[in-house]
Design an enzyme around this catalytic site. Structure first.
Site, PDB file in Angstrom:
ATOM      1  CD  GLU A  95      -8.576   5.551   4.471  1.00  0.00           C
ATOM      2  OE1 GLU A  95      -7.639   4.831   5.067  1.00  0.00           O
ATOM      3  OE2 GLU A  95      -8.868   5.529   3.365  1.00  0.00           O
ATOM      4  CE  LYS A 142      -7.036   8.117   2.332  1.00  0.00           C
ATOM      5  NZ  LYS A 142      -6.312   6.845   2.719  1.00  0.00           N
ATOM      6  N   GLY A 143      -8.980   3.930  -0.550  1.00  0.00           N
ATOM      7  CA  GLY A 143     -10.079   3.047  -0.194  1.00  0.00           C
ATOM      8  C   GLY A 143      -9.881   1.562  -0.644  1.00  0.00           C
ATOM      9  CB  THR A 170      -7.038   2.785   7.298  1.00  0.00           C
ATOM     10  OG1 THR A 170      -7.861   3.180   8.579  1.00  0.00           O
ATOM     11  CG2 THR A 170      -7.215   1.129   7.185  1.00  0.00           C
ATOM     12  CE  LYS A 189       0.191   2.118  -3.179  1.00  0.00           C
ATOM     13  NZ  LYS A 189      -0.268   2.477  -1.578  1.00  0.00           N
ATOM     14  CB  ALA A 205      -3.099   7.745  -1.243  1.00  0.00           C
ATOM     15  CB  SER A 248       0.350  -2.009   4.446  1.00  0.00           C
ATOM     16  OG  SER A 248       0.540  -1.275   3.047  1.00  0.00           O
ATOM     17  CB  THR A 249       1.921   3.142   3.923  1.00  0.00           C
ATOM     18  OG1 THR A 249       1.892   2.545   2.952  1.00  0.00           O
ATOM     19  CG2 THR A 249       3.048   4.337   3.962  1.00  0.00           C
TER      20      THR A 249
HETATM   21  C1  A5P Z   1      -7.699   2.153   3.117  1.00  0.00           C
HETATM   22  O1  A5P Z   1      -8.932   2.334   2.733  1.00  0.00           O
HETATM   23  C2  A5P Z   1      -6.880   3.018   1.977  1.00  0.00           C
HETATM   24  O2  A5P Z   1      -7.488   4.217   1.546  1.00  0.00           O
HETATM   25  C3  A5P Z   1      -5.353   2.841   2.324  1.00  0.00           C
HETATM   26  O3  A5P Z   1      -4.964   4.228   2.963  1.00  0.00           O
HETATM   27  C4  A5P Z   1      -4.925   2.984   1.114  1.00  0.00           C
HETATM   28  O4  A5P Z   1      -5.263   1.578   0.505  1.00  0.00           O
HETATM   29  C5  A5P Z   1      -3.081   2.660   1.309  1.00  0.00           C
HETATM   30  O5  A5P Z   1      -3.054   1.335   1.819  1.00  0.00           O
HETATM   31  P1  A5P Z   1      -1.406   1.085   1.779  1.00  0.00           P
HETATM   32  O6  A5P Z   1      -0.828   1.875   2.553  1.00  0.00           O
HETATM   33  O7  A5P Z   1      -1.604  -0.506   2.270  1.00  0.00           O
HETATM   34  O8  A5P Z   1      -1.168   0.840   0.244  1.00  0.00           O
END
Ligand code: A5P
Length: 232
Positions: free
Chosen positions: A113, A104-105, A35, A131, A92, A37-38
């Site tokens: 996840e 994460k989260g 989950t 990151k 992440a 954007s990546t």
């Molecule tokens: C979701 O709960 C998160 O763990 C995402 O995997 C994490 O926030 C990375 O998100 P982006 O790819 O949007 O930075």
């Protein structure tokens, strides 16, 4: 204008990290769908490969990931049907260089996840290089998912561990996870050992799960201007 150009670059780099990880997926695999954007780019790339004939079964880590998979006609299933996952590709919020431990989260999907990651033979993380961090616990908050009942009491318990918890809000209301829980974004003293903190959080009543992923990562695909490098 400059900001727009930088955002497009970062988007392209996220896509590059995702494509690099999706190249590890082969016919017949059960694949955890992350989950964020990546991860969205990874699900898109999987959708493209499924259209070309790749046969996989996706296990989504959120309702959002499930919806995207359905749109792209990626077959999805559950952990009940497929308790063992070959590979999970997920994003992440922070990656500690060296240990590859994660935060994460920030997207609110940490519980599913972590369950999906724990059922996976391989957890592949895809990130933009921003990151990466030398230390996991900095002044960035750790998302902690808590049951709604008595969450104020859980806040007090967290404070005994040195946390400064803030309930996550969305449009003025407490944010609710897919599981119907709240998230307390909690700051800790920078430099706190992440494994000790994770263990402490595991013992707090009312905490469903936290965003520290310790010892779970198999590899990290890091995208930067110079290309994608893989940390193992
Ligand atoms: C979701 O709960 C998160 O763990 C995402 O995997 C994490 O926030 C990375 O998100 P982006 O790819 O949007 O930075």
């Amino acid at each position: 204008m400059k900001i727009v150009v930088m955002q497009r670059d970062e988007t392209e780099l996220k896509r590059a990290a995702a494509e690099s990880a999706v190249a590890l997926v082969t016919d017949g695999m059960v694949v955890g769908l992350g989950t964020g954007s990546t991860s969205t780019f990874a699900v898109s790339a999987l959708g493209r490969r499924v259209k070309e004939g790749l046969r996989i079964i996706g296990i989504p880590t959120s309702e959002r990931a499930a919806a995207q998979a359905r749109e792209l006609s990626i077959p999805i299933s559950s952990l009940e049907e497929h308790p063992s996952i070959d590979i999970t590709i997920d994003g992440a919020d922070q990656v500690e260089e060296g240990s590859l431990n994660l935060i994460k989260g920030y997207g609110g999907a940490l519980l599913r996840e972590k369950i999906v990651a724990s059922a996976s033979r391989k957890l592949v993380i895809i990130v933009h290089e921003s990151k990466l961090a030398k230390l996991l616990i900095t002044d960035a908050p750790i998302p902690i998912e808590v049951v709604r009942f008595g969450w104020q009491t859980t806040v007090r318990h967290l404070e005994t561990l040195g946390a400064e918890p803030a309930i996550r809000k969305n449009a003025g209301q407490a944010f609710e996870t897919d599981g119907g829980n709240y998230i307390l974004d909690s700051r800790f003293k920078p430099g706190t050992p992440a494994d000790e903190l994770a263990e402490g959080l595991d013992h707090i009543v009312g905490v469903v799960e936290h965003g520290l992923f310790i010892g779970m990562t198999s590899e990290v695909h890091v995208a930067s201007e110079t290309g994608v490098r893989v940390l193992k």
